[in-house]
Design an enzyme around this catalytic site. Structure first.
Site, PDB file in Angstrom:
ATOM      1  N   CYS A 201     101.282  36.258 -53.020  1.00 32.65           N
ATOM      2  CA  CYS A 201     101.606  37.109 -54.167  1.00 32.65           C
ATOM      3  C   CYS A 201     101.569  38.543 -53.641  1.00 32.65           C
ATOM      4  CB  CYS A 201     100.658  36.867 -55.337  1.00 32.65           C
ATOM      5  SG  CYS A 201      98.896  36.810 -54.944  1.00 32.65           S
ATOM      6  N   SER A 202     100.682  39.375 -54.155  1.00 34.89           N
ATOM      7  CA  SER A 202     100.544  40.727 -53.607  1.00 34.89           C
ATOM      8  C   SER A 202      99.482  40.745 -52.517  1.00 34.89           C
ATOM      9  CB  SER A 202     100.215  41.725 -54.722  1.00 34.89           C
ATOM     10  OG  SER A 202     101.278  41.806 -55.655  1.00 34.89           O
ATOM     11  N   TRP A 205      95.075  36.743 -53.236  1.00 33.62           N
ATOM     12  CA  TRP A 205      93.777  36.186 -53.648  1.00 33.62           C
ATOM     13  C   TRP A 205      93.697  35.906 -55.154  1.00 33.62           C
ATOM     14  CZ3 TRP A 205      91.421  41.126 -51.186  1.00 33.62           C
ATOM     15  CH2 TRP A 205      91.679  42.247 -51.970  1.00 33.62           C
ATOM     16  N   ARG A 247      87.262  40.545 -61.227  1.00 36.08           N
ATOM     17  CA  ARG A 247      88.117  39.849 -62.195  1.00 36.08           C
ATOM     18  C   ARG A 247      87.331  39.359 -63.409  1.00 36.08           C
ATOM     19  NH1 ARG A 247      91.312  42.327 -59.713  1.00 36.08           N
ATOM     20  NH2 ARG A 247      92.967  41.497 -58.355  1.00 36.08           N
TER      21      ARG A 247
END
Length: 338
Positions: A201-202, A205, A247
C-alpha cells in the site's frame, strides 16, 4: 531458492518495523538489498510472507517505491523484483497488488515523492489497484458506524426502521466488501493463475497486513485454527510493524491523534464475515474474535502495546506483561465458546 537475513545486522533495511529474520531470494546480496531499501518507503523492502507448501507460488510484501513526479527508478529494485518473479517457475508473470485506489497512489507520486511501479521498467509484471481507502476514510466510516449503532440502541422500539439504510450510509460494509474482493482476486492469481504476488500500500503496514493475513487464512487451514490465528497476527501484524499504538489510539484522545484508524478492527470483522460464510472451515467462532477485540482495547495484555517489536523488546513487554494468547488458551472464562 531463498536465504534468511537478520534485519538487525543488515544496513538499509527498516529493522524497527520488520521481523528479526527475513526471507529473500538467495541471489540478492546485502549490497543490493541496501540499495533497494533506499528506494522503498521507510526502507521496507520486498520480503516473503507466505509460500505454497507444494509449489513456488508465494506472497511478498513491501512498501511503495519512491518514484516521485520525476520518475525515479532503481536498477537494484528492478533486479530484486526479477528474482522474485523468476523464483516461481510456474508463471513468467508477477502480479503487483497495490491496495490503494489509483488516485491515492497517483497523489503519493505527486505530493510525497513515492507512488507505484512503472511497468516499463519491470518486465513481465502486472499491477492491480484494489481500491481500499485510506486510514482517514476508514476512521470516518467507523465513527459513523458507532453513531448508527448507538442511535439504534436508543430507539429499540423501532429498531428495524431504517436500520439497513443507516448501516449502508456508513460505507463500512462497502469497505469490507472491497477488502474481501481484493482478497479473492489475489487468491485467484495465486491458485488459478499460479502467479506469485507482491502486495503493498503506502507504508506496507496497514492495508497490506489486512490483505496478506486474509489471503493466508483462506489458503492455509492452519491459520484457521486458534494457534494458527495467533501465529498469523504475530507474523503479519506485529512482526511486520503495524502501528497498533497509534492506530488504536492508546493513551491519546481522538482529537490529538489524526492517525487513529480501525485497521485491525476491520481485519477482525472481515474474518467474522468469512466465518459466517464458511463456519465449518474455522476452529474458532465469532466469540473468539469478540474476546480478542475486548481485550485488545482493555490494554490488560502486552501483545499490542507500542508500534513495533523493537519498542516492545526495549520496554521488556514479554517480561513485564501477560500474553493475551496465554489468557485465551487457558484462562478466558468463555473459552468453551471459542
Amino acid at each position: 531458492r531463498g536465504r534468511t537475513i537478520e534485519t538487525t545486522k543488515a544496513s538499509g533495511i527498516n529493522a524497527e518495523s520488520y521481523p528479526r529474520t527475513l526471507c529473500v531470494p538467495k541471489e540478492a546480496t546485502d549490497k543490493l538489498l541496501e540499495r533497494v531499501g533506499l528506494f522503498r518507503r521507510r526502507a521496507r523492502i520486498p520480503a516473503l510472507t507466505w509460500k505454497d507448501p507444494v509449489t513456488n507460488v508465494a506472497i511478498f510484501r513491501c512498501s511503495q517505491p519512491k518514484v516521485g513526479i520525476t520518475g525515479q527508478s532503481s536498477r537494484e529494485d528492478q533486479e530484486l523484483i526479477r528474482m522474485i518473479r523468476t523464483a516461481n517457475s510456474a508463471s513468467k508473470t508477477l502480479h503487483i497488488m497495490d491496495c490503494r485506489p489509483y488516485k491515492n497512489a497517483l497523489a503519493n507520486k505527486t505530493f510525497n515523492g513515492a507512488g507505484f511501479e512503472d511497468l516499463t521498467e519491470y518486465p513481465h509484471c502486472e499491477i492491480t489497484f484494489m481500491d481500499i481507502e485510506s486510514i482517514h476514510v476508514m476512521r470516518k466510516s467507523r465513527k459513523r458506524l458507532g453513531e448508527v449503532i448507538h442511535n439504534h440502541r436508543r430507539s429499540a422500539n423501532n429498531a428495524d426502521l431504517g436500520w439497513l439504510s443507516a448501516l449502508d450510509s456508513t460505507n463500512w460494509m462497502s469497505h469490507l466488501r472491497t477488502i474481501l474482493k481484493g482478497t479473492n482476486d489475489i487468491i485467484r492469481k495465486l491458485k488459478h493463475d499460479q502467479c506469485s504476488v507482491l502486495v503493498h500500500c503506502s507504508d506496507g503496514w496497514d492495508r497490506t497486513s489486512q490483505i496478506c493475513a486474509l489471503v493466508e487464512m483462506c489458503l492455509d487451514s492452519y491459520y484457521r485454527t486458534i494457534e494458527g490465528f495467533f501465529v498469523l497476527v504475530e507474523k503479519d501484524w506485529l512482526a511486520f510493524g503495524h502501528q497498533f499504538h497509534i492506530r488504536a489510539g492508546f493513551r491519546a484522545p481522538d482529537n490529538e491523534n489524526s492517525n487513529r484508524s480501525p485497521i485491525f478492527d476491520q481485519f477482525i470483522d472481515a474474518t467474522f464475515q468469512l466465518i459466517q460464510q464458511n463456519p465449518t472451515a474455522f476452529e474458532f467462532t465469532s466469540t473468539f474474535l469478540c474476546t480478542i477485540m475486548e481485550q485488545f482495547y482493555s490494554c490488560r495484555f502486552g501483545n499490542f502495546l507500542f508500534n513495533n517489536n523493537k519498542d516492545r523488546t526495549l520496554n521488556c513487554i514479554e517480561k513485564n506483561t501477560l500474553s493475551l494468547w496465554d489468557y485465551l488458551r487457558h484462562w478466558a472464562r468463555n473459552r468453551d465458546q471459542f
